[in-house]
Write a protein that holds these residues in place. Structure first.
Motif, short mmCIF file in Angstrom:
data_model
loop_
_atom_site.label_atom_id
_atom_site.label_comp_id
_atom_site.label_asym_id
_atom_site.label_seq_id
_atom_site.Cartn_x
_atom_site.Cartn_y
_atom_site.Cartn_z
N MET A 1 -13.70 -19.41 -16.18
CA MET A 1 -15.27 -20.07 -15.74
C MET A 1 -15.50 -19.33 -14.55
O MET A 1 -16.52 -19.47 -13.78
CB MET A 1 -15.20 -21.46 -15.38
CG MET A 1 -15.53 -22.27 -16.78
SD MET A 1 -15.70 -23.95 -16.75
CE MET A 1 -14.33 -24.46 -15.54
N GLY A 2 -14.55 -18.25 -13.99
CA GLY A 2 -14.82 -17.50 -12.66
C GLY A 2 -14.25 -18.24 -11.34
O GLY A 2 -14.68 -17.83 -10.49
N GLU A 3 -13.64 -19.43 -11.61
CA GLU A 3 -13.13 -20.21 -10.53
C GLU A 3 -11.71 -19.73 -10.16
O GLU A 3 -10.77 -19.35 -11.09
CB GLU A 3 -13.40 -21.67 -10.79
CG GLU A 3 -14.68 -22.09 -11.16
CD GLU A 3 -14.84 -23.31 -11.66
OE1 GLU A 3 -13.70 -24.12 -11.89
OE2 GLU A 3 -15.87 -23.82 -12.00
N VAL A 4 -11.30 -20.31 -8.89
CA VAL A 4 -10.04 -19.89 -8.53
C VAL A 4 -9.31 -21.47 -8.35
O VAL A 4 -9.79 -22.37 -8.06
CB VAL A 4 -9.71 -19.41 -6.92
CG1 VAL A 4 -8.50 -19.33 -6.53
CG2 VAL A 4 -10.64 -18.14 -7.03
N HIS A 5 -8.21 -21.31 -8.82
CA HIS A 5 -7.32 -22.85 -9.03
C HIS A 5 -5.80 -22.42 -8.44
O HIS A 5 -5.07 -21.28 -8.75
CB HIS A 5 -7.09 -23.11 -10.58
CG HIS A 5 -6.17 -24.61 -10.60
ND1 HIS A 5 -6.90 -25.55 -10.91
CD2 HIS A 5 -4.82 -24.58 -10.49
CE1 HIS A 5 -5.79 -26.54 -10.82
NE2 HIS A 5 -4.93 -26.02 -10.67
N LEU A 6 -5.47 -23.22 -7.21
CA LEU A 6 -4.28 -22.94 -6.67
C LEU A 6 -3.38 -24.26 -6.96
O LEU A 6 -3.86 -25.44 -6.82
CB LEU A 6 -4.49 -22.72 -5.27
CG LEU A 6 -5.35 -21.71 -4.77
CD1 LEU A 6 -5.17 -21.50 -3.18
CD2 LEU A 6 -4.60 -20.19 -5.12
N ASP A 7 -2.04 -23.90 -7.33
CA ASP A 7 -1.02 -25.05 -6.95
C ASP A 7 -1.08 -26.07 -5.95
O ASP A 7 -1.38 -25.39 -4.76
CB ASP A 7 0.49 -24.53 -7.25
CG ASP A 7 1.41 -25.44 -7.72
OD1 ASP A 7 1.90 -25.81 -6.46
OD2 ASP A 7 1.95 -25.30 -8.31
N SER A 8 -1.02 -27.25 -6.16
CA SER A 8 -1.24 -28.27 -5.03
C SER A 8 -0.17 -27.81 -3.79
O SER A 8 -0.60 -28.09 -2.69
CB SER A 8 -1.22 -29.69 -5.36
OG SER A 8 0.06 -29.68 -6.21
N ALA A 9 0.92 -27.69 -4.22
CA ALA A 9 1.93 -27.18 -3.10
C ALA A 9 1.81 -25.92 -2.41
O ALA A 9 1.64 -25.90 -1.09
CB ALA A 9 3.32 -27.17 -3.78
N VAL A 10 1.06 -25.15 -3.01
CA VAL A 10 0.69 -23.77 -2.50
C VAL A 10 -0.62 -23.77 -1.64
O VAL A 10 -0.66 -23.18 -0.55
CB VAL A 10 0.33 -22.67 -3.72
CG1 VAL A 10 -0.16 -21.35 -3.05
CG2 VAL A 10 1.74 -22.36 -4.36
N ALA A 11 -1.47 -24.72 -2.17
CA ALA A 11 -2.66 -24.80 -1.43
C ALA A 11 -2.35 -25.78 -0.10
O ALA A 11 -2.78 -25.18 1.01
CB ALA A 11 -3.67 -25.83 -2.03
N SER B 1 7.91 -18.54 -9.84
CA SER B 1 8.92 -19.41 -9.13
C SER B 1 8.79 -19.42 -7.75
O SER B 1 9.36 -20.09 -6.97
CB SER B 1 10.30 -19.06 -9.62
OG SER B 1 10.30 -19.23 -11.01
N PHE B 2 8.03 -18.31 -7.10
CA PHE B 2 8.07 -17.92 -5.94
C PHE B 2 6.69 -18.53 -5.17
O PHE B 2 5.61 -17.94 -5.61
CB PHE B 2 8.24 -16.53 -5.60
CG PHE B 2 9.40 -16.11 -6.29
CD1 PHE B 2 10.58 -16.04 -5.51
CD2 PHE B 2 9.13 -15.54 -7.51
CE1 PHE B 2 11.77 -15.76 -6.14
CE2 PHE B 2 10.38 -14.68 -8.14
CZ PHE B 2 11.52 -15.17 -7.59
N GLY B 3 6.69 -19.59 -4.10
CA GLY B 3 5.52 -19.89 -3.58
C GLY B 3 5.44 -19.63 -2.20
O GLY B 3 4.58 -20.32 -1.43
N GLU B 4 5.96 -18.54 -1.66
CA GLU B 4 5.79 -18.17 -0.13
C GLU B 4 4.34 -17.80 -0.02
O GLU B 4 3.72 -16.92 -0.70
CB GLU B 4 6.81 -16.85 0.07
CG GLU B 4 8.21 -17.31 0.08
CD GLU B 4 8.66 -17.04 -1.35
OE1 GLU B 4 8.16 -16.85 -2.13
OE2 GLU B 4 9.93 -17.00 -1.41
N VAL B 5 3.83 -18.04 1.42
CA VAL B 5 2.49 -17.86 1.56
C VAL B 5 2.11 -16.40 1.57
O VAL B 5 0.89 -16.10 0.98
CB VAL B 5 2.22 -18.45 3.02
CG1 VAL B 5 0.72 -18.00 3.54
CG2 VAL B 5 2.27 -19.97 3.12
#
Length: 218
Positions: A127-137, A90-94
């Motif tokens: 697959m060894g890739e990184v995925h970030l939440d759009s808001a976090v990105a 629930s926490f999206g702080e950088v």
């Protein structure tokens, strides 16, 4: 190929919801649940000891009792290199994002993410890739593109200049100490004050003491 998923969250209701969703995806399968980092590591050790296949992806909450998600993520990525961790919190702080990624997380999602994004993050991690939440990105991009302030804005030479200014040395003494011209020393001092948005040497000295660059006067 089926992607094996381990759910780690201290809330049973959350785990049930995640299981219900994951099991609707034909190529995803929940192979276990854990209520905290300690239990997750115990499961991984048991599976490894018994020679059973380890999960491909761990969906990991951050705030949990006994062992939080950050420590569990680091232990898993170090001890089980083939297991990828996607943080779901629930926490999206950088700062939290940076800490999780530094611990080895292959993804970071907020719990209000759409189910499709959760599935995408699981597949990407497998697959060894990184995925970030759009808001976090978006937050990370804004942080990176923002102008640097404080000590991070200074070069190594400028930090050296700041320390000498804080010790009370005039430009001439700074020039002698660093074997540069007095004009160059003056330019460096001006750049330091400008970057730190300070207006005087006294402010620079106080800043250096506050940042631990030099010890406070006894």
């Amino acid at each position: 190929m089926t992607i094996r998923v381990l759910l780690v969250d201290d809330h049973v209701v959350v785990r049930r919801g995640l299981r219900a969703f994951v099991e609707t995806e034909p190529e995803l399968a929940v192979v276990g649940e854990a209520g905290d980092g300690v239990q997750a590591l115990e499961l991984l050790r048991q599976w490894q000891t018994l020679g059973e296949p380890l999960p491909d992806v761990v969906l990991m909450d951050l705030r949990m009792p006994r062992m939080d998600g950050t420590e569990a993520t680091e232990r898993i990525t170090v001890g089980y290199p083939g297991v990828h961790v996607v943080v779901l919190t629930s926490f999206g702080e950088v700062e939290r994002v940076h800490t999780a990624l530094a611990a080895g997380a292959a993804g970071y999602l907020l719990k209000d993410a759409e189910p499709g994004e959760v599935a995408s993050a699981i597949r990407a991690a497998a697959m060894g890739e990184v995925h970030l939440d759009s808001a976090v990105a978006g937050q990370l991009v804004r942080r990176i593109s923002a102008p640097r302030i404080g000590l991070t804005a200074l070069t190594a030479r400028e930090r050296e200049i700041l320390a000498l200014v804080a010790e009370g040395h005039p430009n001439r003494k700074i020039a002698e100490r660093l074997v540069i011209s007095e004009r160059t020393a003056r330019t460096h001092v001006s750049n330091v004050l400008s970057k730190l948005q300070l207006s005087s040497r006294t402010q620079a000295a106080l800043f250096a003491i506050r940042e631990g660059l030099i010890p406070p006067p006894s």
